[in-house]
Design an enzyme around this catalytic site. Structure first.
Site, mmCIF file in Angstrom:
data_model
loop_
_atom_site.group_PDB
_atom_site.id
_atom_site.type_symbol
_atom_site.label_atom_id
_atom_site.label_comp_id
_atom_site.label_asym_id
_atom_site.label_seq_id
_atom_site.Cartn_x
_atom_site.Cartn_y
_atom_site.Cartn_z
ATOM 1 N N THR A 91 0.886 -1.161 0.000
ATOM 2 C CA THR A 91 0.000 0.000 0.000
ATOM 3 C C THR A 91 0.912 1.195 0.000
ATOM 4 O OG1 THR A 91 -1.693 -1.117 1.318
ATOM 5 C CG2 THR A 91 -1.631 1.253 1.537
ATOM 6 N N GLY A 126 -9.797 -3.847 2.916
ATOM 7 C CA GLY A 126 -8.869 -3.748 4.041
ATOM 8 C C GLY A 126 -9.052 -2.441 4.786
ATOM 9 N N THR A 135 0.153 0.595 6.665
ATOM 10 C CA THR A 135 0.267 -0.420 5.625
ATOM 11 C C THR A 135 0.423 -1.763 6.325
ATOM 12 O OG1 THR A 135 2.683 -0.199 5.514
ATOM 13 C CG2 THR A 135 1.404 1.155 3.994
ATOM 14 N N GLY A 136 0.168 -2.817 5.582
ATOM 15 C CA GLY A 136 0.268 -4.146 6.182
ATOM 16 C C GLY A 136 -1.109 -4.748 6.377
HETATM 17 N N1 ASP Z 1 -3.391 -2.518 4.363
HETATM 18 C C1 ASP Z 1 -3.726 -3.042 3.087
HETATM 19 C C2 ASP Z 1 -4.930 -3.895 3.180
HETATM 20 O O1 ASP Z 1 -5.070 -4.585 4.152
HETATM 21 C C3 ASP Z 1 -2.676 -3.838 2.455
HETATM 22 C C4 ASP Z 1 -1.282 -3.466 2.781
HETATM 23 O O2 ASP Z 1 -0.993 -2.404 3.226
HETATM 24 O O3 ASP Z 1 -0.380 -4.276 2.584
HETATM 25 O O4 ASP Z 1 -5.674 -3.928 2.244
#
Ligand code: ASP
Length: 383
Positions: free
Chosen positions: A228, A258, A279-280
């Site tokens: 992200t 998400g 992010t995550g």
């Molecule tokens: N946070 C984002 C989600 O869960 C994905 C990411 O940041 O890796 O959609």
């Protein structure tokens, strides 16, 4: 179980290596003070603005955002100048064009914006065919009486606003998706009667150009990636805005959303205090309203880094009965206050490939990558 018993249980299960971080779990952050009004702090000569920060994947574009801030431009425009470059980049397969698709092979994007000076927000989720969902989120904020539009309604709205639909699935992302399907089901592999039986990926990588993608594709198939971009900006007047945009979890169930477009989770801005994003693994962030939590912690006196760590405490605490499961995923938080102080925290110090988790900062002189402050200084998973 008392708090203390719970903590002991957590640490004995998680192992000695993590015990070094005891002070980072379950407690309030050290600098948190009694409730107060953040904006009451007078602007100090040492305030250092403008500042723009992002997740690490924004580092090469922070110059563009800083140029807008230095020329007196709007903080949201600055943040969008950064993230739209990543949305446009076919090689970033966690955001915008080229993002890895859902389990049906369809790219679905999520994004949010918050404009601090006017206290407004906009968001879209599960939007297909539009490569810049962050700009659609801004249009929701500016052109409608709503905050959040999803799915086919978001696509219709974008088209009505003049966004041009396109195929967001690049050849590399399409082949990665087919490779994932081949791994998930033998129906999608060459059959028993095929000379290429068991040679799943080789049949997909049938040119020298595609063969160069092998390592990357094997990686994203084995470890479905999240990814992200979050970007936060403060200008010389102390105005704060932010945006978060993503293609979300690869191979997700169609319609899965998400944290990125969820105001208060993947993004939160209060112009009196500052902003935060993430992010995550979005599912973990949604459960603790991370963006809002961090801004409220900063309002009460926490530094941006301590506020991020407090949000991470809460994520970790949700796994106190299953500490080994914490190792399966990564989550990062980013925070910037209106005085130009910034920080970032990550659940783990290192990615599965051993690389240190970083975030990007432009302090007016140059853009650079800095290490996040980890809750646990170890390798964590990307699930
Ligand atoms: N946070 C984002 C989600 O869960 C994905 C990411 O940041 O890796 O959609």
């Amino acid at each position: 179980m008392t708090d203390w018993t719970r903590r002991k249980f957590f640490f004995s299960t998680l192992g000695a290596a993590l015990a070094a971080s005891t002070q980072r779990l379950f407690g309030a952050t050290s600098s948190a003070s009694a409730p107060g009004v953040f904006a009451a702090r007078p602007a100090a000569a040492s305030d250092f603005r403008p500042i723009i920060i992002s997740s690490a994947n924004g580092v090469t574009h922070l110059d563009d955002g800083m140029a807008i801030l230095k020329s007196g431009g709007d903080t949201l425009d600055a943040a969008l100048a950064v993230v739209t470059k990543v949305e446009d980049d076919p090689n970033d397969d966690s955001v915008g064009y080229g993002g890895l698709p859902n389990e049906d092979g369809v790219v679905e994007l999520d994004a949010s914006v918050m404009h601090g000076p006017t206290h407004r927000a906009g968001a879209v989720a599960s939007v297909q065919k539009i490569k810049n969902p962050s700009l659609v989120a801004k249009a929701v904020m500016e052109k409608t009486n709503h905050v959040f539009i999803v799915g086919s309604g978001a696509l219709q709205f974008a088209e009505d606003e003049g966004f041009i639909p396109m195929n967001l699935l690049t050849e590399r992302s399409r082949i990665a998706w087919l490779a994932w399907k081949a791994q998930s089901s033998e129906n999608w592999r060459p059959g028993l009667d095929s000379p290429q039986w068991k040679a799943q990926l080789a049949t997909l990588l049938d040119t020298p150009e595609k063969m160069a993608w092998r390592e990357h594709i094997e990686q994203v198939v084995a470890h479905p990636i999240t990814g992200t971009i979050n970007c936060l900006a403060v200008n010389s007047k102390g105005e704060v805005s932010g945006t978060t945009t993503t293609s979300g979890l690869s191979w997700k169930i169609a319609g899965r959303v998400g944290d990125s477009p969820v105001i208060g989770a993947g993004l939160f801005v209060d112009n009196e205090v500052g902003g935060a994003g993430s992010t995550g693994r979005g599912e973990e962030n949604i459960k603790i309203s991370g963006g809002h939590t961090i801004v409220e912690m900063m309002r009460r006196g926490s530094s941006p880094t301590d506020a991020c760590l407090e949000a991470l405490h809460r994520v970790a605490r949700n796994y106190q009965a299953f500490p080994e499961r914490l190792k399966q995923f990564h989550i990062q938080f980013y925070a910037l206050n209106k005085h130009g102080e910034y920080g970032a925290g990550s659940l783990w110090g290192k990615h599965p490939n051993g690389a240190r988790v970083q975030y990007a900062v432009h302090d007016g002189t140059k853009a650079q990558l800095l290490p996040t402050t980890p809750l646990f200084d170890e390798v964590g998973g990307d699930y």
